[in-house]
Scaffold this motif. Structure first.
Motif, PDB file in Angstrom:
ATOM      1  N   ASN A   1      18.949   7.700  36.230  1.00  0.00           N
ATOM      2  CA  ASN A   1      19.840   7.315  35.135  1.00  0.00           C
ATOM      3  C   ASN A   1      21.089   8.183  35.116  1.00  0.00           C
ATOM      4  O   ASN A   1      22.169   7.728  34.704  1.00  0.00           O
ATOM      5  N   PHE A   2      20.941   9.447  35.534  1.00  0.00           N
ATOM      6  CA  PHE A   2      21.987  10.448  35.338  1.00  0.00           C
ATOM      7  C   PHE A   2      22.741  10.836  36.604  1.00  0.00           C
ATOM      8  O   PHE A   2      23.663  11.646  36.530  1.00  0.00           O
ATOM      9  N   ALA A   3      22.363  10.281  37.746  1.00  0.00           N
ATOM     10  CA  ALA A   3      23.023  10.659  38.994  1.00  0.00           C
ATOM     11  C   ALA A   3      24.532  10.423  38.885  1.00  0.00           C
ATOM     12  O   ALA A   3      24.980   9.349  38.498  1.00  0.00           O
ATOM     13  N   GLY A   4      25.294  11.448  39.189  1.00  0.00           N
ATOM     14  CA  GLY A   4      26.753  11.353  39.127  1.00  0.00           C
ATOM     15  C   GLY A   4      27.329  11.451  37.729  1.00  0.00           C
ATOM     16  O   GLY A   4      28.543  11.314  37.541  1.00  0.00           O
ATOM     17  N   GLN A   5      26.480  11.696  36.719  1.00  0.00           N
ATOM     18  CA  GLN A   5      26.958  11.708  35.335  1.00  0.00           C
ATOM     19  C   GLN A   5      26.754  13.055  34.640  1.00  0.00           C
ATOM     20  O   GLN A   5      27.075  13.195  33.456  1.00  0.00           O
ATOM     21  N   ILE A   6      26.242  14.037  35.362  1.00  0.00           N
ATOM     22  CA  ILE A   6      25.954  15.334  34.745  1.00  0.00           C
ATOM     23  C   ILE A   6      27.002  16.356  35.156  1.00  0.00           C
ATOM     24  O   ILE A   6      27.316  16.513  36.336  1.00  0.00           O
ATOM     25  N   ALA A   7      27.538  17.063  34.168  1.00  0.00           N
ATOM     26  CA  ALA A   7      28.436  18.181  34.415  1.00  0.00           C
ATOM     27  C   ALA A   7      27.619  19.471  34.427  1.00  0.00           C
ATOM     28  O   ALA A   7      26.519  19.526  33.848  1.00  0.00           O
ATOM     29  N   TYR A   8      28.151  20.516  35.057  1.00  0.00           N
ATOM     30  CA  TYR A   8      27.470  21.807  35.112  1.00  0.00           C
ATOM     31  C   TYR A   8      28.430  22.913  34.693  1.00  0.00           C
ATOM     32  O   TYR A   8      29.627  22.847  34.958  1.00  0.00           O
ATOM     33  N   HIS A   9      27.877  23.904  34.026  1.00  0.00           N
ATOM     34  CA  HIS A   9      28.675  25.047  33.569  1.00  0.00           C
ATOM     35  C   HIS A   9      27.893  26.308  33.853  1.00  0.00           C
ATOM     36  O   HIS A   9      26.725  26.431  33.488  1.00  0.00           O
ATOM     37  N   ASP A  10      28.531  27.273  34.530  1.00  0.00           N
ATOM     38  CA  ASP A  10      27.848  28.512  34.892  1.00  0.00           C
ATOM     39  C   ASP A  10      27.551  29.372  33.668  1.00  0.00           C
ATOM     40  O   ASP A  10      28.327  29.408  32.703  1.00  0.00           O
ATOM     41  N   PHE A  11      26.452  30.068  33.739  1.00  0.00           N
ATOM     42  CA  PHE A  11      26.032  30.938  32.644  1.00  0.00           C
ATOM     43  C   PHE A  11      26.974  32.126  32.521  1.00  0.00           C
ATOM     44  O   PHE A  11      27.288  32.801  33.508  1.00  0.00           O
ATOM     45  N   GLU A  12      27.440  32.390  31.310  1.00  0.00           N
ATOM     46  CA  GLU A  12      28.343  33.509  31.041  1.00  0.00           C
ATOM     47  C   GLU A  12      27.773  34.450  29.992  1.00  0.00           C
ATOM     48  O   GLU A  12      28.493  35.289  29.441  1.00  0.00           O
ATOM     49  N   GLY A  13      26.490  34.317  29.697  1.00  0.00           N
ATOM     50  CA  GLY A  13      25.897  35.085  28.613  1.00  0.00           C
ATOM     51  C   GLY A  13      25.862  34.244  27.351  1.00  0.00           C
ATOM     52  O   GLY A  13      26.290  33.084  27.346  1.00  0.00           O
ATOM     53  N   VAL A  14      25.347  34.813  26.259  1.00  0.00           N
ATOM     54  CA  VAL A  14      25.252  34.069  25.009  1.00  0.00           C
ATOM     55  C   VAL A  14      26.644  33.587  24.600  1.00  0.00           C
ATOM     56  O   VAL A  14      27.642  34.309  24.725  1.00  0.00           O
ATOM     57  N   THR A  15      26.719  32.351  24.131  1.00  0.00           N
ATOM     58  CA  THR A  15      28.012  31.712  23.878  1.00  0.00           C
ATOM     59  C   THR A  15      28.549  32.096  22.507  1.00  0.00           C
ATOM     60  O   THR A  15      28.381  31.373  21.517  1.00  0.00           O
ATOM     61  N   VAL A  16      29.219  33.237  22.447  1.00  0.00           N
ATOM     62  CA  VAL A  16      29.805  33.693  21.183  1.00  0.00           C
ATOM     63  C   VAL A  16      31.292  34.016  21.322  1.00  0.00           C
ATOM     64  O   VAL A  16      31.948  34.383  20.346  1.00  0.00           O
ATOM     65  N   ARG A  17      31.834  33.859  22.525  1.00  0.00           N
ATOM     66  CA  ARG A  17      33.247  34.164  22.759  1.00  0.00           C
ATOM     67  C   ARG A  17      34.044  32.864  22.855  1.00  0.00           C
ATOM     68  O   ARG A  17      33.743  32.003  23.664  1.00  0.00           O
ATOM     69  N   THR A  18      35.095  32.761  22.053  1.00  0.00           N
ATOM     70  CA  THR A  18      35.840  31.505  21.977  1.00  0.00           C
ATOM     71  C   THR A  18      36.493  31.124  23.291  1.00  0.00           C
ATOM     72  O   THR A  18      36.664  29.937  23.576  1.00  0.00           O
ATOM     73  N   GLU A  19      36.854  32.102  24.124  1.00  0.00           N
ATOM     74  CA  GLU A  19      37.556  31.758  25.366  1.00  0.00           C
ATOM     75  C   GLU A  19      36.677  30.975  26.336  1.00  0.00           C
ATOM     76  O   GLU A  19      37.191  30.277  27.222  1.00  0.00           O
ATOM     77  N   GLU A  20      35.355  31.051  26.183  1.00  0.00           N
ATOM     78  CA  GLU A  20      34.481  30.269  27.050  1.00  0.00           C
ATOM     79  C   GLU A  20      34.637  28.778  26.778  1.00  0.00           C
ATOM     80  O   GLU A  20      34.376  27.946  27.647  1.00  0.00           O
ATOM     81  N   GLY A  21      35.086  28.443  25.581  1.00  0.00           N
ATOM     82  CA  GLY A  21      35.264  27.040  25.225  1.00  0.00           C
ATOM     83  C   GLY A  21      36.184  26.295  26.165  1.00  0.00           C
ATOM     84  O   GLY A  21      35.951  25.126  26.490  1.00  0.00           O
ATOM     85  N   GLN A  22      37.227  26.943  26.618  1.00  0.00           N
ATOM     86  CA  GLN A  22      38.164  26.306  27.547  1.00  0.00           C
ATOM     87  C   GLN A  22      37.464  25.909  28.841  1.00  0.00           C
ATOM     88  O   GLN A  22      37.710  24.829  29.393  1.00  0.00           O
ATOM     89  N   ARG A  23      36.586  26.770  29.313  1.00  0.00           N
ATOM     90  CA  ARG A  23      35.870  26.480  30.554  1.00  0.00           C
ATOM     91  C   ARG A  23      34.789  25.417  30.338  1.00  0.00           C
ATOM     92  O   ARG A  23      34.528  24.593  31.222  1.00  0.00           O
ATOM     93  N   LEU A  24      34.176  25.428  29.169  1.00  0.00           N
ATOM     94  CA  LEU A  24      33.201  24.384  28.859  1.00  0.00           C
ATOM     95  C   LEU A  24      33.859  23.007  28.880  1.00  0.00           C
ATOM     96  O   LEU A  24      33.334  22.060  29.477  1.00  0.00           O
ATOM     97  N   ILE A  25      35.005  22.882  28.241  1.00  0.00           N
ATOM     98  CA  ILE A  25      35.729  21.609  28.203  1.00  0.00           C
ATOM     99  C   ILE A  25      36.169  21.205  29.604  1.00  0.00           C
ATOM    100  O   ILE A  25      36.039  20.035  30.011  1.00  0.00           O
ATOM    101  N   ALA A  26      36.705  22.159  30.376  1.00  0.00           N
ATOM    102  CA  ALA A  26      37.177  21.855  31.732  1.00  0.00           C
ATOM    103  C   ALA A  26      36.029  21.401  32.625  1.00  0.00           C
ATOM    104  O   ALA A  26      36.165  20.437  33.398  1.00  0.00           O
ATOM    105  N   ASN A  27      34.879  22.059  32.525  1.00  0.00           N
ATOM    106  CA  ASN A  27      33.738  21.700  33.369  1.00  0.00           C
ATOM    107  C   ASN A  27      33.095  20.388  32.942  1.00  0.00           C
ATOM    108  O   ASN A  27      32.537  19.666  33.769  1.00  0.00           O
ATOM    109  N   LEU A  28      33.170  20.086  31.652  1.00  0.00           N
ATOM    110  CA  LEU A  28      32.597  18.820  31.182  1.00  0.00           C
ATOM    111  C   LEU A  28      33.397  17.628  31.690  1.00  0.00           C
ATOM    112  O   LEU A  28      32.826  16.613  32.102  1.00  0.00           O
ATOM    113  N   GLY A  29      34.729  17.730  31.684  1.00  0.00           N
ATOM    114  CA  GLY A  29      35.574  16.624  32.126  1.00  0.00           C
ATOM    115  C   GLY A  29      35.350  15.385  31.279  1.00  0.00           C
ATOM    116  O   GLY A  29      35.300  15.455  30.052  1.00  0.00           O
ATOM    117  N   ASP A  30      35.157  14.246  31.943  1.00  0.00           N
ATOM    118  CA  ASP A  30      34.956  12.988  31.214  1.00  0.00           C
ATOM    119  C   ASP A  30      33.474  12.650  31.054  1.00  0.00           C
ATOM    120  O   ASP A  30      33.131  11.542  30.645  1.00  0.00           O
TER     121      ASP A  30
END
Length: 253
Positions: A135-164
């Protein structure tokens, strides 16, 4: 019940309905074994209120969440009600960036299930080796672990890695799914969790058989033919809520 609660709290009917549906989702997740102590989150935009969304009160187990104790916050983390519970910074940081930038991400669910964390922690992530994974082949984005998500600057990378895409495996971390509705987010998580569970079981038995790209394409094309009318996940979610109601209806309050 909804009318009485609306009169008592002064909130509009659409918000109360959203609260009940989200509270039901927390109880369904718990019933299916997807709770993680007092952690993890399912969030939902408040209908008709730009930038406002509902999140679980930090300190309560999923099984304790109900419509009235969900916390309403704005996109910057400010409380919009007099709820006495705090909000988990990690949940706010991750979910708010998607609610801010993705108009179609109305409901967002993040969990640390054993299967989800395991598959997100291996090279290659989820592989097309079972029905649900296809069901999910070709539809999953991946984001590398950066530690617990409490820093706002990680948000930019989350959005970029998610894409569409609207499904993400957070490497070494867990599952993140988004839906236009609560039922859609639920059914995405359910199918992805099943895919991960089966991948773990298959890996323990030997070398998995990988489904070809051609068959995956046919599978994804024809999936809609096996869906019940009412929108993605609605019938499935409603069935799970009925099961929850057999043992506890407190989430409605």
């Amino acid at each position: 019940m909804a009318t009485a609660a609306v009169q008592k709290t002064g909130m509009h009917e659409a918000e109360w309905e959203a609260r009940q549906q989200l509270a039901a989702c927390y109880r369904v997740f718990d019933m299916l074994g997807w709770s993680e102590m007092i952690y993890n989150h399912i969030t939902l935009k408040v209908p008709g209120e730009e930038g406002a969304f509902l999140i679980n009160p930090f300190g309560l187990h999923f099984s304790e969440v109900c419509a009235s104790n969900l916390v309403k916050i704005d996109i910057d983390g400010n409380k919009l009600d007099d709820n006495p519970y705090p909000v988990n910074l990690a949940g706010f940081t991750q979910h708010s960036v998607f609610h801010r930038h993705l108009p179609d991400a109305h409901c967002i669910a993040h969990t640390h299930t054993t299967a989800g964390m395991a598959v997100s922690s291996v090279e290659g992530g989820l592989k097309p080796i079972n029905f649900y994974a296809c069901n999910f082949a070709g539809q999953i984005a991946y984001h590398d672990f950066e530690g617990v998500t409490v820093r706002t600057e990680e948000g930019q990378r989350l959005i970029a890695n998610l894409g569409d895409r609207r499904i993400m495996l957070l490497r070494n971390h867990g599952i993140l799914v988004m839906g236009r509705t609560v039922p859609e987010a639920f059914i995405k998580h359910w199918a992805l969790q099943r895919a991960c569970e089966i991948q773990l079981a298959t890996a323990a038995m030997g070398t998995p058989l990988q489904v070809s790209d051609d068959v995956v394409a046919v599978h994804q094309r024809d999936l809609f033919k096996a869906q019940v009318p009412g929108g993605p996940g609605k019938a499935d979610f409603d069935a799970m809520v009925r099961l929850v109601d057999r043992t506890d209806t407190g989430w409605r309050n």
